[in-house]
Enzyme design. Sequence first.
Site, PDB file in Angstrom:
ATOM      1  N   GLY A 239      52.482  50.565  28.192  1.00  0.00           N
ATOM      2  CA  GLY A 239      51.786  49.027  28.126  1.00  0.00           C
ATOM      3  C   GLY A 239      50.434  49.216  27.379  1.00  0.00           C
ATOM      4  O   GLY A 239      49.850  48.207  26.555  1.00  0.00           O
ATOM      5  N   GLU A 273      54.679  55.889  29.776  1.00  0.00           N
ATOM      6  CA  GLU A 273      55.941  55.850  29.362  1.00  0.00           C
ATOM      7  C   GLU A 273      55.865  54.208  28.140  1.00  0.00           C
ATOM      8  O   GLU A 273      55.937  53.503  27.873  1.00  0.00           O
ATOM      9  CB  GLU A 273      57.096  54.333  29.688  1.00  0.00           C
ATOM     10  CG  GLU A 273      57.654  55.666  31.133  1.00  0.00           C
ATOM     11  CD  GLU A 273      58.142  54.337  32.282  1.00  0.00           C
ATOM     12  OE1 GLU A 273      59.003  54.991  33.212  1.00  0.00           O
ATOM     13  OE2 GLU A 273      58.405  53.077  32.119  1.00  0.00           O
ATOM     14  N   GLY A 275      56.097  52.290  24.708  1.00  0.00           N
ATOM     15  CA  GLY A 275      56.950  51.887  24.196  1.00  0.00           C
ATOM     16  C   GLY A 275      56.361  51.760  22.474  1.00  0.00           C
ATOM     17  O   GLY A 275      55.965  52.281  21.689  1.00  0.00           O
ATOM     18  N   ARG A 276      55.331  50.869  22.805  1.00  0.00           N
ATOM     19  CA  ARG A 276      54.218  50.548  21.596  1.00  0.00           C
ATOM     20  C   ARG A 276      53.767  51.024  20.920  1.00  0.00           C
ATOM     21  O   ARG A 276      53.941  50.581  19.685  1.00  0.00           O
ATOM     22  CB  ARG A 276      54.227  48.653  22.316  1.00  0.00           C
ATOM     23  CG  ARG A 276      53.399  47.753  20.964  1.00  0.00           C
ATOM     24  CD  ARG A 276      52.215  46.627  21.707  1.00  0.00           C
ATOM     25  NE  ARG A 276      53.100  46.044  22.818  1.00  0.00           N
ATOM     26  CZ  ARG A 276      53.732  45.441  22.216  1.00  0.00           C
ATOM     27  NH1 ARG A 276      54.194  44.449  21.570  1.00  0.00           N
ATOM     28  NH2 ARG A 276      54.508  44.251  23.826  1.00  0.00           N
ATOM     29  N   CYS A 338      66.799  27.123  10.801  1.00  0.00           N
ATOM     30  CA  CYS A 338      66.381  26.088  10.766  1.00  0.00           C
ATOM     31  C   CYS A 338      65.962  25.330  12.166  1.00  0.00           C
ATOM     32  O   CYS A 338      66.793  24.864  13.161  1.00  0.00           O
ATOM     33  CB  CYS A 338      67.853  25.219  11.420  1.00  0.00           C
ATOM     34  SG  CYS A 338      69.432  26.293   9.487  1.00  0.00           S
ATOM     35  N   GLU A 339      65.500  26.288  12.046  1.00  0.00           N
ATOM     36  CA  GLU A 339      64.134  25.597  13.629  1.00  0.00           C
ATOM     37  C   GLU A 339      62.342  26.013  12.775  1.00  0.00           C
ATOM     38  O   GLU A 339      62.287  26.904  12.377  1.00  0.00           O
ATOM     39  CB  GLU A 339      64.002  27.177  14.163  1.00  0.00           C
ATOM     40  CG  GLU A 339      65.561  27.402  15.078  1.00  0.00           C
ATOM     41  CD  GLU A 339      65.483  27.435  16.504  1.00  0.00           C
ATOM     42  OE1 GLU A 339      63.985  27.226  17.126  1.00  0.00           O
ATOM     43  OE2 GLU A 339      66.273  27.742  17.114  1.00  0.00           O
ATOM     44  N   TYR A 366      59.541  46.491  18.766  1.00  0.00           N
ATOM     45  CA  TYR A 366      60.235  44.915  19.643  1.00  0.00           C
ATOM     46  C   TYR A 366      60.323  44.193  17.829  1.00  0.00           C
ATOM     47  O   TYR A 366      59.791  43.433  17.771  1.00  0.00           O
ATOM     48  CB  TYR A 366      58.985  44.504  20.273  1.00  0.00           C
ATOM     49  CG  TYR A 366      58.886  45.153  21.731  1.00  0.00           C
ATOM     50  CD1 TYR A 366      59.617  45.497  22.218  1.00  0.00           C
ATOM     51  CD2 TYR A 366      57.425  45.828  21.588  1.00  0.00           C
ATOM     52  CE1 TYR A 366      59.700  45.974  23.453  1.00  0.00           C
ATOM     53  CE2 TYR A 366      57.223  47.284  22.570  1.00  0.00           C
ATOM     54  CZ  TYR A 366      57.966  46.959  23.918  1.00  0.00           C
ATOM     55  OH  TYR A 366      57.864  48.189  24.931  1.00  0.00           O
TER      56      TYR A 366
HETATM   57  C1  LIG Z   1      58.752  48.054  28.313  1.00  0.00           C
HETATM   58  C2  LIG Z   1      58.102  48.525  28.866  1.00  0.00           C
HETATM   59  C3  LIG Z   1      57.718  50.032  28.359  1.00  0.00           C
HETATM   60  C4  LIG Z   1      56.764  49.755  27.588  1.00  0.00           C
HETATM   61  O1  LIG Z   1      56.260  49.529  27.968  1.00  0.00           O
HETATM   62  P1  LIG Z   1      54.897  49.585  25.574  1.00  0.00           P
HETATM   63  O2  LIG Z   1      54.116  47.977  26.663  1.00  0.00           O
HETATM   64  O3  LIG Z   1      55.838  48.981  24.773  1.00  0.00           O
HETATM   65  O4  LIG Z   1      53.910  50.084  26.037  1.00  0.00           O
HETATM   66  C5  LIG Z   1      57.523  50.972  29.832  1.00  0.00           C
HETATM   67  N1  LIG Z   1      58.455  51.047  31.173  1.00  0.00           N
HETATM   68  C6  LIG Z   1      58.703  50.084  31.009  1.00  0.00           C
HETATM   69  C7  LIG Z   1      59.976  50.627  32.394  1.00  0.00           C
HETATM   70  C8  LIG Z   1      58.964  49.070  30.624  1.00  0.00           C
HETATM   71  O5  LIG Z   1      59.883  48.056  31.007  1.00  0.00           O
END
Ligand SMILES: *Cc1c(COP(=O)(O)O)cnc(C)c1O
Length: 409
Positions: A239, A273, A275-276, A338-339, A366
Amino acid sequence: MNHFNYKNNQLFCEKVFLGDIAEKYGTPIYIYSKATLLHHLDVFKKAVAIVNGTVFYSVKALSNINILRLLSENGAGFDIVSGGELHRCIQAGVDPKRIIFSGVGKSKAEISAALKLGIHAFNIESSEELERISMISELLKQRADIGLRVNPNVDQGGHEYIKTGRKDDKFGISFAEAKELAKSYKDNPHINLIGIACHIGSQILELDGFETAAKQMLALSIELSAVGCDIRFIDMGGGLGVQYNGEETKTPDELLTVYAKIFKDRDEEIYIEPGRAIAANAGMLVTEVEYCKNNFLIVDAAMNDLIRPALYQAKHKVHEVVNNKVSKKTFDIVGPICETGDYLAKGVELSCKTGDLVAIGTAGAYGFSMSSNYNTRPRSAEILVDGDKFTLIRKRETLSELIANEVES
Ligand SMILES: *Cc1c(COP(=O)(O)O)cnc(C)c1O
């Protein structure tokens, strides 16, 4: 921090001019920096070391198997949300023991595949899911390692659609239900309750929501231990927000310092966890201007390639691949779909003409992973840059691949 920089008015990824990649492989094209990805992973690994924790990279942010292999070889674990992502991880050579399976809707097939491979844990999100996992692991004569994903009821995240931690969101279970489930499953021979988990949202720019959640997780872990559970991990989810367009962001170090204070003196392992925060600034989407029309730059990338502006009103920075420094005009950058919602950026100052290349910044997370074939558009190619070398890590889709699964009746 990232490795996209101008040299003599030309935009480079590490030591490669983006124009050279576009010339060789065409546009639209996603370009990632290996050095940036590894730098971000390293920053998270160092930060989490202060709580003796582990980084589980969230696969859905950017899931090319070459990227997964790279992160795996450099010590990442993986957080997955589907059987498809499980398959990707295995193909990338990831040790199943380093995989956590999250998500509200795990199917029977996904659960048995993950059980057979022996993944590290399922973070379950409902009592029915726990019951299903218990039944399947009994059938397979196994014992499933489980984390209970709870919902700390905090309101955090960069857009309505990426807030996940409010009590009325579909994610997780309540703290009360977690306690109930812990009591009823703690002696179940097919369920091994070893953790608790949360994930409150995405693109979060402040630390207070993480702090509130962590305090609640600590209290829950203490309560579950008191009823006889052996809680070995507290998974705080991902997050952490990134800079798309001048936002002030918090660093992994600042986040883990907050966690370290709350979890000091505890034996549970702390998981995160991201990601972003690992992938976003490591990638750009390069696209060519097809037409200039009034204040529109019509480019060859579209919402099927990068849906974040259309879906979340996200504002990505746009860069000229060659900054020719002539007088700038204000443009909306739109795709061929087309949007009216098909735009990549609005009101950006550029000096561009037909045939020029522009790069949409912070597109690594993403971006490709949310792309589709809408308007029967082949998905773009992906490139990984390493120093002065660049490698094709996903071919551009062909027209025949687009219809290959459509059986003729
Ligand atoms: C999407 C997700 C993440 C990653 O979130 P980011 O904002 O990309 O860091 C981590 N854990 C779970 C369970 C998720 O669904």
